[in-house]
Design a protein around this motif. Structure first.
Motif, PDB file in Angstrom:
ATOM      1  N   SER A  66       3.077 -60.968  -3.982  1.00  0.00           N
ATOM      2  CA  SER A  66       3.266 -59.576  -3.595  1.00  0.00           C
ATOM      3  C   SER A  66       3.600 -59.453  -2.116  1.00  0.00           C
ATOM      4  CB  SER A  66       1.997 -58.774  -3.929  1.00  0.00           C
ATOM      5  OG  SER A  66       2.107 -57.443  -3.469  1.00  0.00           O
ATOM      6  N   TRP A  67       2.849 -60.173  -1.287  1.00  0.00           N
ATOM      7  CA  TRP A  67       3.113 -60.125   0.148  1.00  0.00           C
ATOM      8  C   TRP A  67       4.472 -60.714   0.480  1.00  0.00           C
ATOM      9  CZ3 TRP A  67      -2.274 -62.055   2.293  1.00  0.00           C
ATOM     10  CH2 TRP A  67      -3.235 -61.074   2.031  1.00  0.00           C
ATOM     11  N   GLY A  68       4.820 -61.821  -0.187  1.00  0.00           N
ATOM     12  CA  GLY A  68       6.104 -62.454   0.078  1.00  0.00           C
ATOM     13  C   GLY A  68       7.279 -61.566  -0.288  1.00  0.00           C
ATOM     14  N   ARG A  69       7.166 -60.831  -1.401  1.00  0.00           N
ATOM     15  CA  ARG A  69       8.247 -59.928  -1.813  1.00  0.00           C
ATOM     16  C   ARG A  69       8.382 -58.752  -0.865  1.00  0.00           C
ATOM     17  NH1 ARG A  69       5.545 -59.799  -6.595  1.00  0.00           N
ATOM     18  NH2 ARG A  69       5.391 -57.537  -6.414  1.00  0.00           N
ATOM     19  N   ASN A  70       7.279 -58.378  -0.234  1.00  0.00           N
ATOM     20  CA  ASN A  70       7.280 -57.196   0.639  1.00  0.00           C
ATOM     21  C   ASN A  70       7.480 -57.538   2.108  1.00  0.00           C
ATOM     22  OD1 ASN A  70       6.839 -55.310  -1.472  1.00  0.00           O
ATOM     23  ND2 ASN A  70       4.675 -55.864  -1.519  1.00  0.00           N
ATOM     24  N   GLY A  71       8.007 -58.717   2.374  1.00  0.00           N
ATOM     25  CA  GLY A  71       8.389 -59.038   3.746  1.00  0.00           C
ATOM     26  C   GLY A  71       7.377 -59.824   4.545  1.00  0.00           C
ATOM     27  N   GLY A  72       6.265 -60.226   3.944  1.00  0.00           N
ATOM     28  CA  GLY A  72       5.302 -61.035   4.678  1.00  0.00           C
ATOM     29  C   GLY A  72       3.902 -60.475   4.591  1.00  0.00           C
ATOM     30  N   PRO A  73       2.950 -61.141   5.233  1.00  0.00           N
ATOM     31  CA  PRO A  73       1.552 -60.721   5.168  1.00  0.00           C
ATOM     32  C   PRO A  73       1.364 -59.314   5.714  1.00  0.00           C
ATOM     33  CG  PRO A  73       1.768 -62.912   6.127  1.00  0.00           C
ATOM     34  CD  PRO A  73       3.147 -62.348   6.048  1.00  0.00           C
ATOM     35  N   PRO A  74       0.348 -58.608   5.250  1.00  0.00           N
ATOM     36  CA  PRO A  74       0.078 -57.244   5.731  1.00  0.00           C
ATOM     37  C   PRO A  74      -0.541 -57.277   7.119  1.00  0.00           C
ATOM     38  CG  PRO A  74      -1.645 -57.936   4.231  1.00  0.00           C
ATOM     39  CD  PRO A  74      -0.622 -59.049   4.248  1.00  0.00           C
ATOM     40  N   GLY A  75      -0.902 -56.098   7.604  1.00  0.00           N
ATOM     41  CA  GLY A  75      -1.487 -55.986   8.929  1.00  0.00           C
ATOM     42  C   GLY A  75      -2.949 -56.388   8.961  1.00  0.00           C
ATOM     43  N   ARG A  76      -3.497 -56.363  10.158  1.00  0.00           N
ATOM     44  CA  ARG A  76      -4.883 -56.786  10.346  1.00  0.00           C
ATOM     45  C   ARG A  76      -5.863 -55.857   9.635  1.00  0.00           C
ATOM     46  NH1 ARG A  76      -5.823 -60.544  14.155  1.00  0.00           N
ATOM     47  NH2 ARG A  76      -7.896 -59.719  14.617  1.00  0.00           N
ATOM     48  N   GLY A  77      -5.482 -54.593   9.444  1.00  0.00           N
ATOM     49  CA  GLY A  77      -6.374 -53.681   8.727  1.00  0.00           C
ATOM     50  C   GLY A  77      -6.634 -54.150   7.306  1.00  0.00           C
ATOM     51  N   THR A  78      -5.573 -54.576   6.626  1.00  0.00           N
ATOM     52  CA  THR A  78      -5.729 -55.117   5.271  1.00  0.00           C
ATOM     53  C   THR A  78      -6.533 -56.411   5.307  1.00  0.00           C
ATOM     54  OG1 THR A  78      -3.636 -54.148   4.573  1.00  0.00           O
ATOM     55  CG2 THR A  78      -4.492 -55.952   3.243  1.00  0.00           C
ATOM     56  N   GLY A  79      -6.292 -57.225   6.339  1.00  0.00           N
ATOM     57  CA  GLY A  79      -7.054 -58.464   6.466  1.00  0.00           C
ATOM     58  C   GLY A  79      -8.545 -58.202   6.579  1.00  0.00           C
ATOM     59  N   TRP A  80      -8.909 -57.254   7.430  1.00  0.00           N
ATOM     60  CA  TRP A  80     -10.332 -56.922   7.581  1.00  0.00           C
ATOM     61  C   TRP A  80     -10.911 -56.332   6.295  1.00  0.00           C
ATOM     62  CZ3 TRP A  80     -13.523 -58.831  10.849  1.00  0.00           C
ATOM     63  CH2 TRP A  80     -13.114 -59.188  12.134  1.00  0.00           C
ATOM     64  N   ALA A  81     -10.118 -55.516   5.604  1.00  0.00           N
ATOM     65  CA  ALA A  81     -10.605 -54.919   4.356  1.00  0.00           C
ATOM     66  C   ALA A  81     -10.884 -55.994   3.311  1.00  0.00           C
ATOM     67  CB  ALA A  81      -9.572 -53.921   3.824  1.00  0.00           C
ATOM     68  N   LEU A  82      -9.975 -56.955   3.197  1.00  0.00           N
ATOM     69  CA  LEU A  82     -10.192 -58.045   2.245  1.00  0.00           C
ATOM     70  C   LEU A  82     -11.379 -58.908   2.649  1.00  0.00           C
ATOM     71  CD1 LEU A  82      -6.551 -59.218   1.469  1.00  0.00           C
ATOM     72  CD2 LEU A  82      -8.189 -58.292  -0.177  1.00  0.00           C
ATOM     73  N   LEU A  83     -11.470 -59.224   3.935  1.00  0.00           N
ATOM     74  CA  LEU A  83     -12.561 -60.073   4.408  1.00  0.00           C
ATOM     75  C   LEU A  83     -13.911 -59.415   4.176  1.00  0.00           C
ATOM     76  CD1 LEU A  83     -13.694 -62.535   5.895  1.00  0.00           C
ATOM     77  CD2 LEU A  83     -13.187 -61.369   8.053  1.00  0.00           C
ATOM     78  N   LEU A  84     -14.050 -58.167   4.599  1.00  0.00           N
ATOM     79  CA  LEU A  84     -15.342 -57.494   4.470  1.00  0.00           C
ATOM     80  C   LEU A  84     -15.638 -57.113   3.022  1.00  0.00           C
ATOM     81  CD1 LEU A  84     -15.199 -55.194   7.633  1.00  0.00           C
ATOM     82  CD2 LEU A  84     -16.347 -57.400   7.365  1.00  0.00           C
ATOM     83  N   GLY A  85     -14.616 -56.626   2.312  1.00  0.00           N
ATOM     84  CA  GLY A  85     -14.832 -56.261   0.917  1.00  0.00           C
ATOM     85  C   GLY A  85     -15.146 -57.460   0.051  1.00  0.00           C
ATOM     86  N   GLY A  86     -14.405 -58.550   0.233  1.00  0.00           N
ATOM     87  CA  GLY A  86     -14.663 -59.760  -0.538  1.00  0.00           C
ATOM     88  C   GLY A  86     -16.011 -60.372  -0.218  1.00  0.00           C
ATOM     89  N   THR A  87     -16.366 -60.366   1.063  1.00  0.00           N
ATOM     90  CA  THR A  87     -17.670 -60.905   1.459  1.00  0.00           C
ATOM     91  C   THR A  87     -18.805 -60.080   0.868  1.00  0.00           C
ATOM     92  OG1 THR A  87     -16.751 -61.773   3.526  1.00  0.00           O
ATOM     93  CG2 THR A  87     -19.141 -61.487   3.415  1.00  0.00           C
ATOM     94  N   GLY A  88     -18.664 -58.747   0.939  1.00  0.00           N
ATOM     95  CA  GLY A  88     -19.706 -57.884   0.388  1.00  0.00           C
ATOM     96  C   GLY A  88     -19.857 -58.042  -1.108  1.00  0.00           C
ATOM     97  N   ALA A  89     -18.725 -58.128  -1.809  1.00  0.00           N
ATOM     98  CA  ALA A  89     -18.784 -58.301  -3.268  1.00  0.00           C
ATOM     99  C   ALA A  89     -19.418 -59.632  -3.634  1.00  0.00           C
ATOM    100  CB  ALA A  89     -17.375 -58.198  -3.852  1.00  0.00           C
ATOM    101  N   THR A  90     -19.058 -60.677  -2.897  1.00  0.00           N
ATOM    102  CA  THR A  90     -19.632 -62.000  -3.187  1.00  0.00           C
ATOM    103  C   THR A  90     -21.127 -62.014  -2.929  1.00  0.00           C
ATOM    104  OG1 THR A  90     -17.531 -63.013  -2.529  1.00  0.00           O
ATOM    105  CG2 THR A  90     -19.442 -64.462  -2.696  1.00  0.00           C
ATOM    106  N   ALA A  91     -21.538 -61.416  -1.808  1.00  0.00           N
ATOM    107  CA  ALA A  91     -22.971 -61.357  -1.501  1.00  0.00           C
ATOM    108  C   ALA A  91     -23.732 -60.604  -2.587  1.00  0.00           C
ATOM    109  CB  ALA A  91     -23.173 -60.693  -0.147  1.00  0.00           C
ATOM    110  N   GLY A  92     -23.154 -59.497  -3.070  1.00  0.00           N
ATOM    111  CA  GLY A  92     -23.811 -58.741  -4.133  1.00  0.00           C
ATOM    112  C   GLY A  92     -23.929 -59.538  -5.420  1.00  0.00           C
ATOM    113  N   LEU A  93     -22.894 -60.276  -5.766  1.00  0.00           N
ATOM    114  CA  LEU A  93     -22.925 -61.090  -6.993  1.00  0.00           C
ATOM    115  C   LEU A  93     -23.954 -62.212  -6.884  1.00  0.00           C
ATOM    116  CD1 LEU A  93     -19.094 -61.301  -7.678  1.00  0.00           C
ATOM    117  CD2 LEU A  93     -20.783 -60.108  -9.085  1.00  0.00           C
ATOM    118  N   VAL A  94     -24.098 -62.785  -5.687  1.00  0.00           N
ATOM    119  CA  VAL A  94     -25.073 -63.860  -5.494  1.00  0.00           C
ATOM    120  C   VAL A  94     -26.496 -63.306  -5.492  1.00  0.00           C
ATOM    121  CG1 VAL A  94     -25.904 -65.596  -3.853  1.00  0.00           C
ATOM    122  CG2 VAL A  94     -23.450 -65.393  -4.315  1.00  0.00           C
ATOM    123  N   LEU A  95     -26.697 -62.198  -4.791  1.00  0.00           N
ATOM    124  CA  LEU A  95     -28.057 -61.666  -4.619  1.00  0.00           C
ATOM    125  C   LEU A  95     -28.571 -60.954  -5.861  1.00  0.00           C
ATOM    126  CD1 LEU A  95     -27.748 -60.245  -0.980  1.00  0.00           C
ATOM    127  CD2 LEU A  95     -28.968 -62.308  -1.706  1.00  0.00           C
TER     128      LEU A  95
END
Length: 377
Positions: free
Chosen positions: A202-231
């Protein structure tokens, strides 16, 4: 060395995104170091078997968070695939990609078949031979999954990453929540890694990686979801398989492994800028480019390097700490860290001997015409 650095620099197109190459190199480095740190060979009743410090020292689970980096590899693979077929037909492109993946296998499989037969003929027990061969050959699952996703690129390009993510969640619900059959987990072997691969497409078709805002959203959202699944959902904290554990996050991939992979994809977006700046330096770029040229060879032979060092260590006549001793203490971890440079030297020797298998054969239909961007494409 200076001549080599200059040649690599001249062979690199000015518009090449070196950050992607850096991410791929980091993901391979993470896998190699992770395996070397969480895999030990110990003798049990005369049989050599694989053991893990994560079983005896569960507090080391964060090590698996740092070094289980396969999601980044699939992410970059998707981004490269999104633009890799430009100017070439699907069959030609796919043939080149699959040949690049499987040529190195043509070396490691027969070499280890000969080693296994020689060990059995020398009186080594079948249990020991099986344990060692499994360490070497088990990573082949990764290439098979990558090959399937590569072949399915035209279809995967039409999928939103949320679809394979939903499949993983449903499979886990049936397996763990409804006591469904274990074989159903096989679906997640492809669906789990399709999430970062589709994200990369998806990123490759749309011209490259998204901005840092999307990066932070994925990092924090993925980390939070993983922590919830573990805990709260009972998923293991370790993101790799642990011998004897009831559930493995990696075999097959669980929802926790996938959400953790999304967090890594976010971290990859945030790392792109710094990596691009670092890789403007000729020496740093040359190292990354050469690592990418031998990426599959490194992946296939890193366990052999560890086994070779462990076997040679037996010539000392004593159990060497961090090499032959049980991984059940902090002392083992410190000693194992000291062995990592030795493993790296052995791996360099393996790469020198076998990296030629990643190069297209002369006259092969899969061989692309000489291009300066053949570093990882």
């Amino acid at each position: 060395m200076r001549d080599l650095v200059e040649r690599v620099g001249k062979a690199t197109p000015a518009d090449r995104d070196r950050g992607l190459d850096g991410l791929r190199a980091l993901s391979i480095l993470g896998v190699v170091l992770g395996h070397w740190l969480v895999t030990a060979l110990v003798t049990d009743s005369g049989t050599v078997r694989a053991a893990s410090p994560l079983r005896e020292l569960p507090g080391l689970a964060p090590v698996s968070w740092l070094f289980q980096t396969l999601a980044v590899f699939f992410l970059v693979g998707g981004m490269v695939a999104a633009r890799g077929g430009a100017g070439a037909g699907y069959r030609v492109w796919l043939g080149r990609r699959l040949a690049r993946l499987f040529r190195p296998v043509a070396a490691v499989v027969p070499v280890w078949a000969v080693i296994a037969v020689a060990m059995l003929a020398a009186g080594v027990g079948p249990g020991t031979v099986t344990s060692l061969a499994r360490l070497v050959w088990s990573p082949l699952w990764f290439l098979l999954v990558l090959a399937v996703l590569t072949a399915a690129t035209p279809l995967a390009a039409r999928l939103r990453p949320a679809w394979p993510l939903a499949v993983v969640a449903l499979v886990d619900l049936v397996r763990y929540g409804l006591d469904g059959p274990a074989w159903l987990g096989g679906v997640n072997v492809v669906a789990g890694w399709a999430v970062p691969y589709c994200l990369g497409l998806s990123w490759g078709r749309n011209g490259g990686p998204p901005g840092r805002g999307t990066g932070w959203a994925l990092l924090l959202g993925g980390t939070g979801a993983t922590a919830g699944l573990v805990l709260w959902a009972g998923y293991p904290a370790a993101m790799v398989g642990v011998p004897g554990a009831e559930i493995s996050n990696l075999d097959p991939p669980t929802l926790a492994a996938v959400t953790f992979g999304l967090a890594q994809c976010g971290a990859a977006v945030l790392l792109l800028g710094p990596l691009r700046r670092v890789l403007r330096r000729p020496a740093a770029w040359a190292a990354v480019a050469l690592a990418n040229l031998a990426a599959i060879t490194i992946f296939l032979w890193h366990q052999t390097a560890m086994i070779a060092v462990t076997a040679l260590g037996l010539l000392s006549g004593q159990a060497l700490p961090g090499l032959h001793t049980a991984p059940d203490s902090g002392g083992w971890v410190v000693a194992r860290l000291a062995w990592l440079p030795v493993f790296a030297v052995a791996l360099a020797a393996c790469c020198a001997a076998f990296r030629g298998h990643e190069r297209p054969r002369r006259g092969s239909r899969a061989q692309a015409p000489p291009r300066p961007d053949h570093l990882i494409s």
